[in-house]
Design a protein around this motif. Sequence first.
Motif, PDB file in Angstrom:
ATOM      1  N   UNK A 177      12.453  23.408  37.633  1.00  0.00           N
ATOM      2  CA  UNK A 177      10.844  22.901  36.108  1.00  0.00           C
ATOM      3  C   UNK A 177      10.189  24.350  35.980  1.00  0.00           C
ATOM      4  N   UNK A 178       9.688  23.929  34.921  1.00  0.00           N
ATOM      5  CA  UNK A 178       8.489  24.453  34.802  1.00  0.00           C
ATOM      6  C   UNK A 178       7.841  23.564  34.475  1.00  0.00           C
ATOM      7  N   UNK A 179       5.780  24.203  34.812  1.00  0.00           N
ATOM      8  CA  UNK A 179       5.086  22.890  35.185  1.00  0.00           C
ATOM      9  C   UNK A 179       4.648  22.558  33.206  1.00  0.00           C
ATOM     10  N   UNK A 180       4.215  21.953  32.976  1.00  0.00           N
ATOM     11  CA  UNK A 180       3.748  21.517  31.668  1.00  0.00           C
ATOM     12  C   UNK A 180       2.923  22.688  31.672  1.00  0.00           C
ATOM     13  N   UNK A 181       1.666  23.002  32.051  1.00  0.00           N
ATOM     14  CA  UNK A 181       0.802  23.347  31.856  1.00  0.00           C
ATOM     15  C   UNK A 181       1.112  25.048  31.959  1.00  0.00           C
ATOM     16  N   UNK A 182       2.274  25.453  32.017  1.00  0.00           N
ATOM     17  CA  UNK A 182       2.603  26.864  32.127  1.00  0.00           C
ATOM     18  C   UNK A 182       2.599  26.963  30.114  1.00  0.00           C
ATOM     19  N   UNK A 183       3.693  26.070  30.104  1.00  0.00           N
ATOM     20  CA  UNK A 183       3.607  26.304  28.174  1.00  0.00           C
ATOM     21  C   UNK A 183       2.637  26.267  27.629  1.00  0.00           C
ATOM     22  N   UNK A 184       1.732  25.428  28.393  1.00  0.00           N
ATOM     23  CA  UNK A 184      -0.106  25.094  27.697  1.00  0.00           C
ATOM     24  C   UNK A 184      -0.826  26.537  27.519  1.00  0.00           C
ATOM     25  N   UNK A 185      -0.925  27.230  28.615  1.00  0.00           N
ATOM     26  CA  UNK A 185      -1.542  28.264  28.453  1.00  0.00           C
ATOM     27  C   UNK A 185      -0.744  29.178  27.715  1.00  0.00           C
ATOM     28  N   UNK A 186       0.144  29.749  27.591  1.00  0.00           N
ATOM     29  CA  UNK A 186       1.150  30.356  27.219  1.00  0.00           C
ATOM     30  C   UNK A 186       0.815  29.981  25.733  1.00  0.00           C
ATOM     31  N   UNK A 187       0.438  29.434  25.236  1.00  0.00           N
ATOM     32  CA  UNK A 187       0.392  28.504  23.689  1.00  0.00           C
ATOM     33  C   UNK A 187      -0.903  28.851  22.743  1.00  0.00           C
TER      34      UNK A 187
END
Length: 126
Positions: free
Chosen positions: A54-64
């Motif tokens: 899985x990916x931690x939800x912080x990764x997509x947030x940082x990318x966004x």
Amino acid sequence: MPITAWLADLVLIVHALFILFVVAGGLLLFRWPRVAWLHLPAAVWGVAVEWMGWFCPLTPLENLLRRAAGQAGYSGGFIQHYLLPLIYPAGLTPAVQLWLGLVVLVVNVVVYALWWRRRRAARHHH
């Protein structure tokens, strides 16, 4: 620097601190035993993220936030992007993820066992 870039950096720092807490947060038990209520779920999450891919939800947030700041985001997860090049230049594979999860599990089982043993010994001395 746009505020979204600062926020992305903040998410990056929080993410790194969370990983540090997952791996070594059990050591805080020796000073603050109640931290186990926060650390155990965090450690279980850390192992699950590695073992399940899985990916931690912080990764997509940082990318966004990085894209909103006009910066390039990255593919993959935080560990794959920031930590793996330092530890395993070849990249993240399922075997590496299995080992990372196993390291987190073993480190924490050892720390909790030592803490429990110390706690029981202290109770018997009183």
